[in-house]
Design a protein around this motif. Structure first.
Motif, PDB file in Angstrom:
ATOM      1  N   LEU A 166      40.944  30.139  45.393  1.00 23.41           N
ATOM      2  CA  LEU A 166      41.302  30.851  44.174  1.00 23.41           C
ATOM      3  C   LEU A 166      40.096  31.663  43.724  1.00 23.41           C
ATOM      4  CD1 LEU A 166      43.370  31.298  41.828  1.00 23.41           C
ATOM      5  CD2 LEU A 166      42.163  29.462  40.623  1.00 23.41           C
ATOM      6  N   ARG A 167      40.199  32.977  43.812  1.00 20.41           N
ATOM      7  CA  ARG A 167      39.115  33.870  43.397  1.00 20.41           C
ATOM      8  C   ARG A 167      39.655  35.283  43.361  1.00 20.41           C
ATOM      9  NH1 ARG A 167      40.800  34.107  48.655  1.00 20.41           N
ATOM     10  NH2 ARG A 167      39.228  34.755  50.155  1.00 20.41           N
ATOM     11  N   TRP A 168      38.782  36.261  43.217  1.00 23.10           N
ATOM     12  CA  TRP A 168      39.177  37.659  43.283  1.00 23.10           C
ATOM     13  C   TRP A 168      38.833  38.154  44.688  1.00 23.10           C
ATOM     14  CZ3 TRP A 168      36.434  35.689  39.056  1.00 23.10           C
ATOM     15  CH2 TRP A 168      37.090  35.716  37.820  1.00 23.10           C
TER      16      TRP A 168
ATOM     17  N   TYR B 101      36.774  26.177  43.706  1.00 31.11           N
ATOM     18  CA  TYR B 101      37.575  27.336  44.095  1.00 31.11           C
ATOM     19  C   TYR B 101      38.647  27.007  45.133  1.00 31.11           C
ATOM     20  CZ  TYR B 101      33.381  29.426  42.063  1.00 31.11           C
ATOM     21  OH  TYR B 101      32.327  29.737  41.225  1.00 31.11           O
TER      22      TYR B 101
ATOM     23  N   PRO C  55      38.352  26.880  37.286  1.00 32.64           N
ATOM     24  CA  PRO C  55      37.922  25.995  38.365  1.00 32.64           C
ATOM     25  C   PRO C  55      36.778  25.077  37.961  1.00 32.64           C
ATOM     26  CG  PRO C  55      38.299  28.191  39.198  1.00 32.64           C
ATOM     27  CD  PRO C  55      38.411  28.277  37.704  1.00 32.64           C
TER      28      PRO C  55
ATOM     29  N   PRO D 179      42.400  36.039  38.940  1.00 29.49           N
ATOM     30  CA  PRO D 179      42.123  35.489  40.281  1.00 29.49           C
ATOM     31  C   PRO D 179      43.388  35.005  40.961  1.00 29.49           C
ATOM     32  CG  PRO D 179      41.277  34.052  38.551  1.00 29.49           C
ATOM     33  CD  PRO D 179      41.673  35.312  37.891  1.00 29.49           C
ATOM     34  N   THR D 180      43.384  35.018  42.276  1.00 22.95           N
ATOM     35  CA  THR D 180      44.568  34.667  43.053  1.00 22.95           C
ATOM     36  C   THR D 180      44.156  33.990  44.352  1.00 22.95           C
ATOM     37  OG1 THR D 180      46.515  35.589  44.174  1.00 22.95           O
ATOM     38  CG2 THR D 180      44.549  36.947  44.131  1.00 22.95           C
ATOM     39  N   SER D 181      45.086  33.276  44.951  1.00 23.34           N
ATOM     40  CA  SER D 181      44.842  32.679  46.262  1.00 23.34           C
ATOM     41  C   SER D 181      45.431  33.547  47.377  1.00 23.34           C
ATOM     42  CB  SER D 181      45.455  31.279  46.333  1.00 23.34           C
ATOM     43  OG  SER D 181      46.856  31.334  46.105  1.00 23.34           O
ATOM     44  N   LYS D 182      46.086  34.656  47.000  1.00 27.87           N
ATOM     45  CA  LYS D 182      46.643  35.558  47.999  1.00 27.87           C
ATOM     46  C   LYS D 182      45.521  36.375  48.638  1.00 27.87           C
ATOM     47  CE  LYS D 182      51.138  36.056  45.706  1.00 27.87           C
ATOM     48  NZ  LYS D 182      52.104  37.000  45.097  1.00 27.87           N
TER      49      LYS D 182
ATOM     50  N   VAL E 102      41.947  25.662  46.667  1.00 25.87           N
ATOM     51  CA  VAL E 102      43.297  25.324  46.198  1.00 25.87           C
ATOM     52  C   VAL E 102      44.249  25.074  47.372  1.00 25.87           C
ATOM     53  CG1 VAL E 102      43.089  26.535  44.000  1.00 25.87           C
ATOM     54  CG2 VAL E 102      43.888  27.788  46.017  1.00 25.87           C
TER      55      VAL E 102
ATOM     56  N   TRP F  33      32.454  32.506  35.478  1.00 24.95           N
ATOM     57  CA  TRP F  33      33.909  32.590  35.645  1.00 24.95           C
ATOM     58  C   TRP F  33      34.581  33.162  34.389  1.00 24.95           C
ATOM     59  CZ3 TRP F  33      37.150  31.856  39.739  1.00 24.95           C
ATOM     60  CH2 TRP F  33      38.510  31.732  39.468  1.00 24.95           C
TER      61      TRP F  33
END
Length: 384
Positions: free
Chosen positions: A314-316, A13, A3, A300-303, A15, A277
């Motif tokens: 987008l992160r953990w 971050y 990012p 990291p994911t956007s879920k 998205v 990061w």
């Protein structure tokens, strides 16, 4: 994706579509209204209702329990930032905040701010005088305002309304005691946390009153009104980490955050890039040692995990349900992730050199991580 290669501040971050978060869905608050979590909430909040008793385990005895609860005294009994804000020490517009008129300034005084940089320097010096460890300024990005507040005691759920004249956020980081956090989890670590929250209530109140005395509006707050971490990132205080907390250059994640919104013209700070990061991509200590297994070991994911996470980033994302479950069952506020983080070190020649290396020589990150593990800096210290 990195990012920080494409964006500055919190935009690095983002998205997807980011909407204001309802604080009712933050886990500590959710546990008080969601029937599925009520039993655990009763156990967790028992100590704040005078219903919990100390134990006989090291770090959980009467003397440590009293220390942790004393630390909350100002924050919970005189502040309001742990609830909805806007009351007591953290009142938005009360003049004066206290019972007398003895701190009142003459009416009509207003500092003529011709140089925002000079005004910013004044505000930052005042914040440090009043107790802040770090201070930054950013333009107020209203995506990070809560849509609604929720009071865990009164159950009041109401919209958060911040006037459009408030264009700036002054964000303060407050160092938590290193020796206290080394003893996480337990009441000694809890005391390191609670004491800082009480200091934050005082520091925010004093800074807001100073700004009002200069002739401008000011809203002091702790955990209420807006997400602190995104504002701190925009204000140049640090970067987001795998554990979901802010990493500062000076104290790592060992800080708590509060802020003051104002209409006083100020000069925003530049967001930081200190290599967090890339480092977190390689280091999984917080995830490995998290007692509740609430921190992702994956990329990291956007879920999102549940309604406690915000969409579009987008992160953990922290699994707050697992985190809260552990805290409620152990009668503590945990803090293990902060304790084991390699950035959690007091300033010093060796650690300052490592921080420089993380920023400028990321290919050495695995070496730094391995050295930290070998030195055992992540281990829990004895309560004594």
């Amino acid at each position: 994706m990195k990012p920080r290669s494409f964006f500055k501040g919190t935009d690095r971050y983002v998205v997807g579509e980011v909407e204001s978060f309802d604080q009712k869905n933050e886990m500590l608050k959710r546990s008080t209204w969601d029937p599925a979590w009520n039993d655990l909430a009763r156990g967790y909040y028992a100590r704040f209702a005078g219903l919990a008793h100390p134990g006989d385990r090291n770090g959980y005895t009467h003397k440590e329990f009293a220390l942790a609860m004393a630390g909350w005294h100002v924050a919970l009994d005189f502040g309001s930032g742990q609830f909805t804000g806007g009351e007591g020490l953290e009142a938005w517009e009360v003049w004066p905040v206290g019972k007398t008129d003895t701190t009142r300034m003459p009416e009509g005084l207003r500092l003529d701010v011709r140089d925002p940089a000079e005004a910013t320097a004044l505000v930052k010096r005042a914040a440090r005088l009043f107790g802040a460890s770090l201070v930054g300024v950013c333009l107020l990005d209203r995506r990070w305002l809560y849509s609604h507040s929720y009071h865990t005691v009164t159950k009041e759920h109401k919209p958060v309304e911040v006037g459009k004249e408030y264009n700036y956020a002054i964000v303060m980081a407050h160092e938590m005691d290193y020796e206290g956090i080394k003893r996480a989890p337990g009441f000694i670590a809890d005391a390191a946390v609670s004491t800082v929250y009480s200091r934050m209530a005082v520091t925010g109140a004093l800074l807001a009153q100073y700004i009002r005395g200069l002739g401008y509006k000011a809203i002091p707050m702790s955990n209420d009104t807006a997400n602190s971490i995104p504002l701190a990132i925009d204000a140049g205080l640090g970067e987001l980490s795998r554990m979901g907390l802010l990493i500062t250059p000076d104290y790592g994640p060992r800080v708590r955050l509060n802020k003051v919104f104002t209409d006083m013209p100020l000069l925003p700070d530049e967001p930081l890039d200190i290599g967090v990061w890339d480092f977190c991509m390689k280091c999984e200590l917080c995830a490995r040692y998290c007692p509740g297994q609430a921190i992702l070991k994956t990329p990291p994911t956007s879920k999102v995990n549940n309604i406690c996470n915000r969409e579009g980033l987008l992160r953990w994302p922290l699994n707050a349900e697992k985190c809260f479950t552990y805290m409620a069952r152990t009668d503590s506020d945990c803090g293990v992730c902060i304790r084991v983080c390699p950035f959690n070190k007091p300033p010093g020649r060796l650690h300052d050199w490592v921080r420089w290396g993380v920023k400028h020589t990321p290919w050495l990150d695995p070496l730094f991580i391995q050295a930290d593990r070998m030195l055992g800096n992540w281990k829990q210290a004895a309560p004594e």
